[in-house]
Design a protein around this motif. Sequence first.
Motif, mmCIF file in Angstrom:
data_model
loop_
_atom_site.group_PDB
_atom_site.id
_atom_site.type_symbol
_atom_site.label_atom_id
_atom_site.label_comp_id
_atom_site.label_asym_id
_atom_site.label_seq_id
_atom_site.Cartn_x
_atom_site.Cartn_y
_atom_site.Cartn_z
ATOM 1 N N THR A 147 -25.100 47.044 9.416
ATOM 2 C CA THR A 147 -26.427 46.489 9.649
ATOM 3 C C THR A 147 -27.454 47.126 8.725
ATOM 4 O O THR A 147 -27.325 48.287 8.330
ATOM 5 C CB THR A 147 -26.876 46.727 11.106
ATOM 6 N N GLY A 148 -28.474 46.338 8.380
ATOM 7 C CA GLY A 148 -29.593 46.871 7.626
ATOM 8 C C GLY A 148 -29.286 47.213 6.192
ATOM 9 O O GLY A 148 -29.954 48.062 5.598
ATOM 10 N N THR A 149 -28.272 46.558 5.581
ATOM 11 C CA THR A 149 -27.916 46.867 4.200
ATOM 12 C C THR A 149 -27.776 45.589 3.380
ATOM 13 O O THR A 149 -27.527 44.509 3.913
ATOM 14 C CB THR A 149 -26.588 47.638 4.101
ATOM 15 N N SER A 150 -27.911 45.728 2.083
ATOM 16 C CA SER A 150 -27.517 44.700 1.122
ATOM 17 C C SER A 150 -27.116 45.398 -0.160
ATOM 18 O O SER A 150 -27.705 46.408 -0.545
ATOM 19 C CB SER A 150 -28.653 43.703 0.864
ATOM 20 N N LEU A 151 -26.103 44.849 -0.815
ATOM 21 C CA LEU A 151 -25.558 45.424 -2.039
ATOM 22 C C LEU A 151 -25.463 44.327 -3.088
ATOM 23 O O LEU A 151 -24.885 43.271 -2.838
ATOM 24 C CB LEU A 151 -24.182 46.030 -1.774
ATOM 25 N N HIS A 152 -26.035 44.569 -4.258
ATOM 26 C CA HIS A 152 -26.051 43.595 -5.348
ATOM 27 C C HIS A 152 -25.494 44.286 -6.587
ATOM 28 O O HIS A 152 -26.071 45.270 -7.068
ATOM 29 C CB HIS A 152 -27.482 43.124 -5.589
ATOM 30 N N ILE A 153 -24.369 43.796 -7.101
ATOM 31 C CA ILE A 153 -23.702 44.401 -8.254
ATOM 32 C C ILE A 153 -23.785 43.424 -9.418
ATOM 33 O O ILE A 153 -23.302 42.296 -9.338
ATOM 34 C CB ILE A 153 -22.240 44.748 -7.929
ATOM 35 N N ILE A 154 -24.412 43.854 -10.523
ATOM 36 C CA ILE A 154 -24.688 43.006 -11.674
ATOM 37 C C ILE A 154 -24.143 43.682 -12.926
ATOM 38 O O ILE A 154 -24.462 44.834 -13.215
ATOM 39 C CB ILE A 154 -26.205 42.786 -11.845
ATOM 40 N N ASN A 155 -23.288 42.956 -13.678
ATOM 41 C CA ASN A 155 -22.887 43.444 -14.994
ATOM 42 C C ASN A 155 -22.288 44.843 -14.914
ATOM 43 O O ASN A 155 -22.563 45.693 -15.762
ATOM 44 C CB ASN A 155 -24.118 43.480 -15.908
ATOM 45 N N SER A 156 -21.498 45.111 -13.896
ATOM 46 C CA SER A 156 -21.016 46.466 -13.636
ATOM 47 C C SER A 156 -19.537 46.450 -13.292
ATOM 48 O O SER A 156 -18.975 45.414 -12.926
ATOM 49 C CB SER A 156 -21.819 47.110 -12.499
ATOM 50 N N THR A 157 -18.915 47.622 -13.396
ATOM 51 C CA THR A 157 -17.483 47.776 -13.184
ATOM 52 C C THR A 157 -17.218 48.721 -12.019
ATOM 53 O O THR A 157 -17.817 49.798 -11.934
ATOM 54 C CB THR A 157 -16.819 48.336 -14.460
ATOM 55 N N ILE A 158 -16.303 48.287 -11.137
ATOM 56 C CA ILE A 158 -15.806 49.124 -10.038
ATOM 57 C C ILE A 158 -14.312 49.301 -10.292
ATOM 58 O O ILE A 158 -13.542 48.341 -10.171
ATOM 59 C CB ILE A 158 -16.046 48.463 -8.660
ATOM 60 N N SER A 159 -13.868 50.490 -10.654
ATOM 61 C CA SER A 159 -12.502 50.644 -11.155
ATOM 62 C C SER A 159 -11.902 51.990 -10.773
ATOM 63 O O SER A 159 -12.600 53.014 -10.731
ATOM 64 C CB SER A 159 -12.501 50.500 -12.684
ATOM 65 N N ASP A 165 -25.435 47.245 -14.865
ATOM 66 C CA ASP A 165 -24.987 47.861 -16.120
ATOM 67 C C ASP A 165 -24.401 49.247 -15.884
ATOM 68 O O ASP A 165 -24.637 50.175 -16.660
ATOM 69 C CB ASP A 165 -26.151 47.958 -17.118
ATOM 70 N N SER A 166 -23.628 49.390 -14.831
ATOM 71 C CA SER A 166 -23.175 50.717 -14.400
ATOM 72 C C SER A 166 -21.680 50.728 -14.119
ATOM 73 O O SER A 166 -21.025 49.679 -14.083
ATOM 74 C CB SER A 166 -23.963 51.151 -13.148
#
Length: 494
Positions: free
Chosen positions: A235-247, A216-217
């Motif tokens: 290495t050693g990362t994970s990214l989860h984007i939910i209901n969000s905007t990259i613009s 929501d971001s």
Amino acid sequence: MAATFTVNYNDDDLNDPAPADGVCETAIGNGQCTLRAAIDTANYTPNGPHTVQVPYLENDSYPVWAAGGIWITTNMTVRGTGAGKAVIEGDLFIESGMIKVGSRATVENLEFRPNTSSGSYVHGLYVNSLETATLNDITIIPHSSAAGLAVFDGKLICNRCEIRDGDYLGLRIFGSGGNNESFVTLNQSRITGNTNTSNHQGGGVRLQMGHLIIKDSLIDNNQGVSGGGIYSHQTGTSLHIINSTISQNKAMRDGGGIFAQGPIRLENATITQNAADYDDFEGGTGGGIYINDFTVVTAKNSIIHGNYLPCPTGVPLCLRDGRNCDDTQGGTIGIESLGWVMTGNDDNCPVTDLAGEPNYTSSAIPKLGPLTQLGGLHPVHPIIGEGSEADGGDPDGCTYHIDFTGNPVEVPLDYDQRGMSRPLDSDTNVFDGNSCDIGAYEAKCFGDDPDGDYVGSQCDVCPNTFDPLQEDGNSDGIGDACSDDLIFYDGFEI
């Protein structure tokens, strides 16, 4: 019993010489309680958790001067009070974080300005907590070659945080490796207007060692060398984007929106209007997402479309492959889809269908409006007409995936990024009413829109009053925003 310590002095940054006595003061009997003295006293006074209150000062701030910043070492709440956010300002010889959180603490309703010129790596907030710390309603303006918010081997939930207008990186998440990992969640937060051209790793976010959930971001208008919006390490990362905007993020080289080296999962994400190689000099690619070797980007109900690469010299208008996504394998890695992904016609952004569900990868163009404030905390890209994205997502409704210690579950996504209910039947197809709109925005209906809230008047509960979230508390069909417009005289409506 828990105590409250109220800061009442901001002319210096002195500590409390006897913090265990339960009285906040910088000298015995002087009654002057600085920010540092208040946190000192809360750290050392037993029977907490205690509260530190920081009153708002109009056109003034609370200084953090001494090297090493101020450590929070026990569970407490540090809260700004009053008519606005109290400002915490760094100066002189401060190093590392202005406020450093090393325990399960809550920091809320404060603004941090680490605008020191003499220190190095000066973060507004530095979190190194094995237990989960919480930030609520925090503003940070990064400065002086350090991230505004740094999380090192820490656990953090950031609610309604804004990291903005910095002359360096917005958020840095890193760690020492092994079992020491950082876990960060951004809820209803915004990282905007930060510029990092001093190194290659991110403008808005650098995910260097750890795990980040963005929900929501909005990540927008950041600028970097690689990964204008977000840079994730290999290495050693994970990214989860939910209901969000990259613009509207920009990279001088690769990955205008996201530079992906670690695994990424997108669910109801909108990635649009980002640009790689924005100065047409470094030769970058991947306007929306740049994917490194063997990185897995999984998407569902998401838009990766309308991103940009500059045209070749002498070509005024073009649609270059790689504008939405590209990779180190010449466009062969692409996006792994769990269904309902829009990428448009881009040969360097192939979509692999993992679930047998439909995708929109040919000539479908999402009908998105500009970033607009339409209720909620942050702007969104509204859906402005019937297209593939309107009711074009999962017909079983909106959900997102969470893995609780090896037990993955699908969680209902009942609201869009702004807080509008999901799903809504927005198009003329009466058979897809339960379908989720693709991306971070949920449309209600289209057509004539006299109040400019992107809700057609035929279904708008206040057709002549701006009410983008369509709130109707008593469900009488008349929205809360216009319920007072009716005037009654002797029992008759006029």
